[in-house]
Scaffold this motif. Structure first.
Motif, short mmCIF file in Angstrom:
data_model
loop_
_atom_site.label_atom_id
_atom_site.label_comp_id
_atom_site.label_asym_id
_atom_site.label_seq_id
_atom_site.Cartn_x
_atom_site.Cartn_y
_atom_site.Cartn_z
N UNK A 258 0.85 -1.19 0.00
CA UNK A 258 0.00 0.00 0.00
C UNK A 258 0.89 1.24 0.00
N UNK A 259 0.95 1.89 -1.12
CA UNK A 259 1.82 3.06 -1.25
C UNK A 259 1.27 4.22 -0.43
N UNK A 260 2.18 5.07 0.02
CA UNK A 260 1.76 6.23 0.80
C UNK A 260 2.97 7.00 1.28
N UNK A 261 2.89 7.47 2.52
CA UNK A 261 3.97 8.28 3.08
C UNK A 261 4.96 7.44 3.89
N UNK A 262 4.79 6.11 3.85
CA UNK A 262 5.79 5.25 4.45
C UNK A 262 5.46 4.77 5.85
N UNK A 263 6.36 3.95 6.38
CA UNK A 263 6.14 3.35 7.69
C UNK A 263 6.78 4.19 8.79
N UNK A 264 6.30 3.96 10.00
CA UNK A 264 6.83 4.64 11.17
C UNK A 264 6.57 3.78 12.39
N UNK A 265 6.43 4.40 13.55
CA UNK A 265 6.15 3.67 14.77
C UNK A 265 7.41 3.31 15.52
N UNK A 266 7.20 2.56 16.61
CA UNK A 266 8.30 2.23 17.50
C UNK A 266 9.05 0.97 17.13
N UNK A 267 8.70 0.31 16.01
CA UNK A 267 9.35 -0.97 15.68
C UNK A 267 10.11 -0.93 14.36
N UNK A 268 9.39 -0.82 13.23
CA UNK A 268 10.04 -1.00 11.94
C UNK A 268 11.25 -0.09 11.73
N UNK A 269 11.15 1.22 11.93
CA UNK A 269 12.32 2.06 11.64
C UNK A 269 13.54 1.70 12.49
N UNK A 339 6.49 8.96 13.63
CA UNK A 339 5.29 9.01 12.80
C UNK A 339 5.52 9.85 11.55
N UNK A 340 5.27 9.30 10.36
CA UNK A 340 5.38 10.11 9.14
C UNK A 340 4.48 11.34 9.18
N UNK A 341 3.30 11.20 9.79
CA UNK A 341 2.35 12.32 9.85
C UNK A 341 2.94 13.49 10.64
N UNK A 342 3.54 13.19 11.78
CA UNK A 342 4.14 14.24 12.61
C UNK A 342 5.34 14.86 11.90
N UNK A 343 6.14 14.03 11.25
CA UNK A 343 7.32 14.51 10.53
C UNK A 343 6.91 15.43 9.38
N UNK A 380 -13.35 19.50 12.09
CA UNK A 380 -13.81 20.76 11.47
C UNK A 380 -12.90 21.92 11.83
N UNK A 381 -12.45 21.97 13.10
CA UNK A 381 -11.55 23.04 13.51
C UNK A 381 -10.21 22.95 12.79
N UNK A 382 -9.78 21.75 12.50
CA UNK A 382 -8.49 21.57 11.82
C UNK A 382 -8.52 22.10 10.40
N UNK A 383 -9.63 21.92 9.70
CA UNK A 383 -9.68 22.28 8.28
C UNK A 383 -10.26 23.66 8.03
N UNK A 384 -10.79 24.30 9.06
CA UNK A 384 -11.43 25.61 8.87
C UNK A 384 -10.42 26.63 8.33
N UNK A 385 -10.77 27.28 7.22
CA UNK A 385 -9.95 28.30 6.55
C UNK A 385 -8.63 27.75 6.00
N UNK A 386 -8.56 26.43 5.81
CA UNK A 386 -7.32 25.83 5.31
C UNK A 386 -7.18 26.05 3.81
N UNK A 387 -5.93 26.24 3.38
CA UNK A 387 -5.64 26.35 1.95
C UNK A 387 -5.46 24.97 1.32
N UNK A 388 -5.27 23.96 2.16
CA UNK A 388 -5.21 22.56 1.72
C UNK A 388 -5.38 21.67 2.93
N UNK A 389 -5.86 20.46 2.67
CA UNK A 389 -6.02 19.46 3.72
C UNK A 389 -5.13 18.27 3.38
N UNK A 390 -4.40 17.78 4.38
CA UNK A 390 -3.56 16.59 4.20
C UNK A 390 -4.10 15.47 5.08
N UNK A 391 -4.38 14.32 4.49
CA UNK A 391 -4.79 13.14 5.25
C UNK A 391 -3.55 12.25 5.40
N UNK A 392 -3.05 12.15 6.64
CA UNK A 392 -1.76 11.51 6.87
C UNK A 392 -1.83 10.27 7.76
#
Length: 440
Positions: A258-269, A339-343, A380-392
């Motif tokens: 499953x392609x995406x932003x990659x793996x993270x967490x406390x094990x694989x890396x 976490x790739x999302x935090x990075x 809703x608060x996260x995306x309000x007035x956003x110029x783009x939304x990222x689902x991570x």
């Protein structure tokens, strides 16, 4: 049986709880007073589906308790070592201080020679050669060591403990010690073995290698399909259809393609880096040289997501507001380690954008460890007035989100699907510019 589990972080707390739930008397030991106190009230210190009710039930029925006092484990039959082995601060190797500290603590309280059969069971992920080294330390006490690696998936840890794919025993060379360890573990896992869970008996080294080899293989599959996503982007292909097609080949399989932003967490890396480091120490670093590329591909996917966002916004991130959905490294977890999302959120912020993050479970954790981050209390608060939304992070609530429900909240209808978990047609039909990883 009477069992001790030493180290009650993610692995230890789950293992202790599940062993109590199948009928054993379990005592968990940790140096963290706050962690011990919280667990004794029946409250986990992390989010894991299904864990809390089982933990609470076994605290209440008296089969499970937690302590800081190592002397309370002296009458236990099995002592599970479940402490973390994080990456050292100045390199890729595993930090073995916590495992070694447990060993010294046990040796200080266990009798030099016990009249009854006991064993020390390693569950921590360790460099190959560790079990043999620890067996030497316990030899003077007549205590056998057995290595019994864990294969937990966050979000499925209870199931993976009570009904694992396999149980591995890494047994000592000494026949008598091996018989003692086998008999004790068979009694401990009697319910699992009765359920026909496969059991693999092997030597120390192979048992230690099983966990890191499995993680290295999974990481390789993820990085492989992410590398393919670069080529599908370049050629106009669709990596999701590519993965589907090759996944029908049973020699390859669909899982972890499953392609995406990659793996993270406390094990694989950290595990693949420690594996490479240990191979170097053994003089065979070239055997795992390919894992450097696996690690590099994984890291580059994070920057690719940032570049896709920049391109979608016309080449400039400075002054933009970005709503980030997800902080945990995977759904059904509050774990933000590597976490790739935090990075990615940090990279976007570093480029001059304002980032607001929402995660159903990991928001409070992120706020604790990165207090400078802006954390929203709702999607809703996260995306309000956003110029783009990222689902991570591919939380179900994000996958099921009706794009039209937030269309009027954002400044610009742009969504970067870092996990390829959204329906592109649905979002485009709602008037959004959809950008995936390696997708048309």
């Amino acid at each position: 049986m009477k069992i001790s589990v030493i180290g009650v972080g993610y692995l230890g707390a789950v293992h202790a709880t599940c062993m109590a739930d199948i009928g054993h008397s379990v005592i968990g030991v940790d140096t963290d007073a706050d962690k011990v106190a919280r667990l004794n009230t029946g409250k986990p210190t992390f989010y894991e589906p299904e864990l809390e009710p089982i933990l609470k039930r076994n605290i209440e029925n008296g089969r499970l308790r937690f302590t800081q006092d190592m002397t309370e484990v002296v009458d236990c039959d099995l002592h599970f070592i479940a402490v973390g082995t994080p990456q050292v601060a100045d390199g890729n190797a595993a930090d073995m201080r916590y495992v070694d500290a447990v060993v010294e603590s046990l040796l200080a309280v266990l009798p030099a020679q016990s009249e009854r059969s006991i064993a020390v069971v390693g569950k921590s992920t360790v460099p190959v050669g560790t079990a043999a080294r620890l067996q030497e330390r316990f030899a003077g006490h007549g205590i056998p060591v057995v290595w019994n690696p864990e294969f937990l998936r966050e979000g499925f840890a209870v199931k993976d403990t009570l009904r694992p794919d396999r149980i591995v025993y890494g047994l000592p060379d000494d026949v008598e010690d091996a018989d003692t360890a086998r008999t004790l573990l068979d009694e401990c896992y009697a319910d699992l073995l009765a359920a026909k869970i496969p059991k693999v008996e092997t030597d120390f080294a192979t048992a230690e290698l099983v966990k890191v080899a499995a993680n290295a293989f999974l990481a390789t599959k993820i990085s492989f399909i992410n590398a393919m996503s670069v080529l599908t982007d370049a050629t106009g292909g669709d990596v999701k259809k590519l993965a589907e097609a090759i996944g029908y080949d049973d020699r390859i399989g669909k899982k972890f393609l499953r392609a995406g932003i990659g793996f993270g967490g406390g094990c694989l890396p950290k595990d693949i880096r420690a594996f490479m480091s240990r191979a170097d120490e053994l003089g065979h670093g070239d055997a795992l040289a390919f894992l450097h590329d696996v690690d590099d591909i994984n890291t580059r996917q994070r920057e690719r997501a940032v570049e896709k966002l920049r391109e979608a916004l016309g080449g400039e991130l400075s002054g933009k507001k970005i709503g980030v959905l997800g902080a945990a490294f995977k759904p059904d977890s509050d774990d933000i380690r590597d976490s790739p999302a935090v990075d990615i959120a940090g990279r976007v912020e570093h480029a001059g954008a304002t980032v607001v993050t929402y995660d159903p479970k990991a928001g409070e954790v992120l706020q604790k460890f990165k207090p400078e981050r802006v954390i929203a209390v709702s999607l809703e608060d996260a995306v309000r007035d956003a110029d783009a939304v990222m689902v991570l992070t591919e939380w179900k609530v994000f996958q099921d989100l009706d794009p039209s429900s937030i269309s009027d909240l954002v400044n610009t209808r742009i969504v970067i699907d870092g996990r390829n978990c959204l329906d592109p047609k649905r979002w485009r039909d709602a008037g959004w510019t959809y950008v995936g990883m390696g997708r048309k």
